[in-house]
Design an enzyme around this catalytic site. Sequence first.
Site, mmCIF file in Angstrom:
data_model
loop_
_atom_site.group_PDB
_atom_site.id
_atom_site.type_symbol
_atom_site.label_atom_id
_atom_site.label_comp_id
_atom_site.label_asym_id
_atom_site.label_seq_id
_atom_site.Cartn_x
_atom_site.Cartn_y
_atom_site.Cartn_z
ATOM 1 N N SER A 29 1.163 -1.298 -0.012
ATOM 2 C CA SER A 29 0.026 0.058 -0.032
ATOM 3 C C SER A 29 0.822 1.045 -0.160
ATOM 4 O O SER A 29 1.661 1.555 0.961
ATOM 5 C CB SER A 29 -0.861 0.129 1.181
ATOM 6 O OG SER A 29 -1.666 -0.963 1.151
ATOM 7 N N HIS A 60 -3.590 0.664 -5.069
ATOM 8 C CA HIS A 60 -2.859 -0.359 -5.684
ATOM 9 C C HIS A 60 -3.111 -0.509 -7.177
ATOM 10 O O HIS A 60 -4.415 -0.412 -7.447
ATOM 11 C CB HIS A 60 -3.370 -1.902 -5.231
ATOM 12 C CG HIS A 60 -2.942 -2.025 -3.792
ATOM 13 N ND1 HIS A 60 -2.218 -2.826 -3.307
ATOM 14 C CD2 HIS A 60 -3.344 -1.379 -2.479
ATOM 15 C CE1 HIS A 60 -1.814 -3.027 -2.086
ATOM 16 N NE2 HIS A 60 -2.853 -1.914 -1.602
ATOM 17 N N HIS A 82 -4.966 -9.243 -1.571
ATOM 18 C CA HIS A 82 -5.250 -9.582 -0.350
ATOM 19 C C HIS A 82 -6.329 -10.815 0.409
ATOM 20 O O HIS A 82 -7.297 -10.721 -0.539
ATOM 21 C CB HIS A 82 -5.413 -8.274 0.904
ATOM 22 C CG HIS A 82 -4.426 -7.356 0.606
ATOM 23 N ND1 HIS A 82 -4.608 -6.371 -0.446
ATOM 24 C CD2 HIS A 82 -3.407 -7.142 1.298
ATOM 25 C CE1 HIS A 82 -3.316 -5.567 -0.314
ATOM 26 N NE2 HIS A 82 -2.803 -6.019 0.856
ATOM 27 N N TYR A 84 -8.190 -10.703 2.723
ATOM 28 C CA TYR A 84 -9.419 -9.923 3.024
ATOM 29 C C TYR A 84 -10.253 -9.345 2.094
ATOM 30 O O TYR A 84 -11.465 -9.197 1.872
ATOM 31 C CB TYR A 84 -9.200 -8.702 4.056
ATOM 32 C CG TYR A 84 -8.293 -7.798 3.327
ATOM 33 C CD1 TYR A 84 -9.025 -6.637 2.244
ATOM 34 C CD2 TYR A 84 -7.054 -7.466 3.785
ATOM 35 C CE1 TYR A 84 -8.375 -5.528 1.734
ATOM 36 C CE2 TYR A 84 -6.243 -6.369 3.152
ATOM 37 C CZ TYR A 84 -6.687 -5.575 2.104
ATOM 38 O OH TYR A 84 -6.118 -4.447 1.763
ATOM 39 N N GLU A 85 -9.778 -9.482 0.510
ATOM 40 C CA GLU A 85 -10.488 -8.932 -0.369
ATOM 41 C C GLU A 85 -11.513 -10.114 -1.019
ATOM 42 O O GLU A 85 -12.471 -9.990 -1.702
ATOM 43 C CB GLU A 85 -9.635 -8.589 -1.865
ATOM 44 C CG GLU A 85 -8.942 -7.202 -1.440
ATOM 45 C CD GLU A 85 -7.944 -7.009 -2.617
ATOM 46 O OE1 GLU A 85 -8.003 -6.476 -3.745
ATOM 47 O OE2 GLU A 85 -6.588 -7.440 -2.415
ATOM 48 N N ALA A 112 2.833 -2.034 4.259
ATOM 49 C CA ALA A 112 2.465 -0.948 5.447
ATOM 50 C C ALA A 112 2.170 -1.476 6.588
ATOM 51 O O ALA A 112 1.595 -2.419 6.111
ATOM 52 C CB ALA A 112 1.322 0.071 4.961
ATOM 53 N N MET A 210 -1.706 -7.104 7.238
ATOM 54 C CA MET A 210 -2.952 -7.685 6.509
ATOM 55 C C MET A 210 -2.243 -8.732 5.250
ATOM 56 O O MET A 210 -2.959 -8.978 4.629
ATOM 57 C CB MET A 210 -4.227 -7.278 6.298
ATOM 58 C CG MET A 210 -4.450 -6.220 7.295
ATOM 59 S SD MET A 210 -5.894 -5.383 6.865
ATOM 60 C CE MET A 210 -6.063 -4.218 8.202
ATOM 61 N N SER A 211 -0.910 -8.834 5.370
ATOM 62 C CA SER A 211 -0.575 -9.423 3.868
ATOM 63 C C SER A 211 0.748 -10.000 4.085
ATOM 64 O O SER A 211 0.877 -10.772 5.423
ATOM 65 C CB SER A 211 -0.081 -8.296 2.729
ATOM 66 O OG SER A 211 0.994 -7.399 3.210
ATOM 67 N N ASN A 234 1.722 3.715 10.817
ATOM 68 C CA ASN A 234 0.679 4.141 12.084
ATOM 69 C C ASN A 234 1.135 3.490 13.152
ATOM 70 O O ASN A 234 1.997 2.300 13.177
ATOM 71 C CB ASN A 234 -0.576 3.966 11.880
ATOM 72 C CG ASN A 234 -0.859 2.564 11.346
ATOM 73 O OD1 ASN A 234 -0.729 2.096 10.203
ATOM 74 N ND2 ASN A 234 -1.442 1.777 12.444
ATOM 75 N N HIS A 246 -7.024 4.304 6.783
ATOM 76 C CA HIS A 246 -6.141 3.889 5.616
ATOM 77 C C HIS A 246 -5.686 5.344 5.157
ATOM 78 O O HIS A 246 -4.513 5.066 4.520
ATOM 79 C CB HIS A 246 -7.228 3.251 4.533
ATOM 80 C CG HIS A 246 -6.498 2.681 3.318
ATOM 81 N ND1 HIS A 246 -5.680 1.871 3.596
ATOM 82 C CD2 HIS A 246 -6.635 3.223 2.172
ATOM 83 C CE1 HIS A 246 -5.011 1.465 2.333
ATOM 84 N NE2 HIS A 246 -5.302 2.291 1.453
HETATM 85 N N1 HPA Z 1 -2.831 -3.044 11.569
HETATM 86 C C1 HPA Z 1 -3.195 -3.876 10.469
HETATM 87 N N2 HPA Z 1 -2.667 -3.679 9.377
HETATM 88 C C2 HPA Z 1 -2.030 -2.478 8.894
HETATM 89 C C3 HPA Z 1 -1.796 -1.531 9.994
HETATM 90 C C4 HPA Z 1 -2.344 -1.613 11.355
HETATM 91 O O1 HPA Z 1 -2.310 -1.057 12.170
HETATM 92 N N3 HPA Z 1 -1.310 -0.485 9.352
HETATM 93 C C5 HPA Z 1 -1.027 -0.718 8.018
HETATM 94 N N4 HPA Z 1 -1.543 -1.851 7.933
#
Ligand code: HPA
Length: 274
Positions: A29, A60, A82, A84-85, A112, A210-211, A234, A246
């Site tokens: 991302s 993406h 992903h 989750y998609e 990320a 998440m990847s 973050n 996001h």
């Molecule tokens: N959690 C999960 N996935 C993420 C995060 C997070 O804080 N930041 C970027 N992808």
Amino acid sequence: MNENHYSQAARYIQNKIGEAPEIGLILGSGLGVLADEIENAVKMPYEEIPGFPVSTVEGHAGQLVYGTLKGARVIAMQGRFHFYEGYDMQKVVFPVRVLQQIGIKTLIVTNAAGGINEQFQPGDLMLITDHINNMGTNPLIGPNEEQFGVRFPDLSQAYSRKLLELARETAAEIGVPVREGVYVANTGPVYETPAEIRMLRTWGGDAVGMSTVPEVVTARHAGLDVLGISCISNMAAGILDQPLSHDEVIETTEKVKSSFLSLVKETIAKIAKA
Ligand code: HPA
């Protein structure tokens, strides 16, 4: 997914590029800009490649980009798939197997991630030293695909020590500070709760996303050397008194873009020379 699916996609790509790439790159991302630096680029939108899923998430682009970067022949996934998609794990890791079939020996995975380690700050880059698969599934579940690797793959060195050392040296040489740590993969799409983050910290996690883990498992099964780099976009839930979004993830990756780009490019230069 059978042997045919992979080789159809591999043949399509081989016909477009004409030579074998050495290094594969998966761009996370907000990090897809790296593909714009590839010289003599041949771009292959995912929807044109037989068997490729099509990516949907914001940030993406959804194409393979082949060309040279710092003297190395690279092929980048600008956008990944992903779990989750809604793709099943076979689809999520399909491109890794195709890249292995067209000849890459090294895979650089980027993402990320949220910082779990309280020493970290948004904007930090983290070399991944190890991972925790908290997705509750595994891309290798099912009949073993013998043409790629063994039934019970060893993950005691999922992230190549040699590549980690090269990345560390590169970071020091170009003056880009890097962290190191353990990446935890959750399925998403929700960000974690503060209680989950406290749990993941006791497990030894430093960053969460998440990847990445499905792709790395598949790459190691197929004998590829892996380097992983997280951009801490973050602080994970509950560390700061603010909600996660996001937009924040994309904003932070935008800010660290230039040091991220230098780190990856100069590390590739070193890999090409090694
Ligand atoms: N959690 C999960 N996935 C993420 C995060 C997070 O804080 N930041 C970027 N992808």
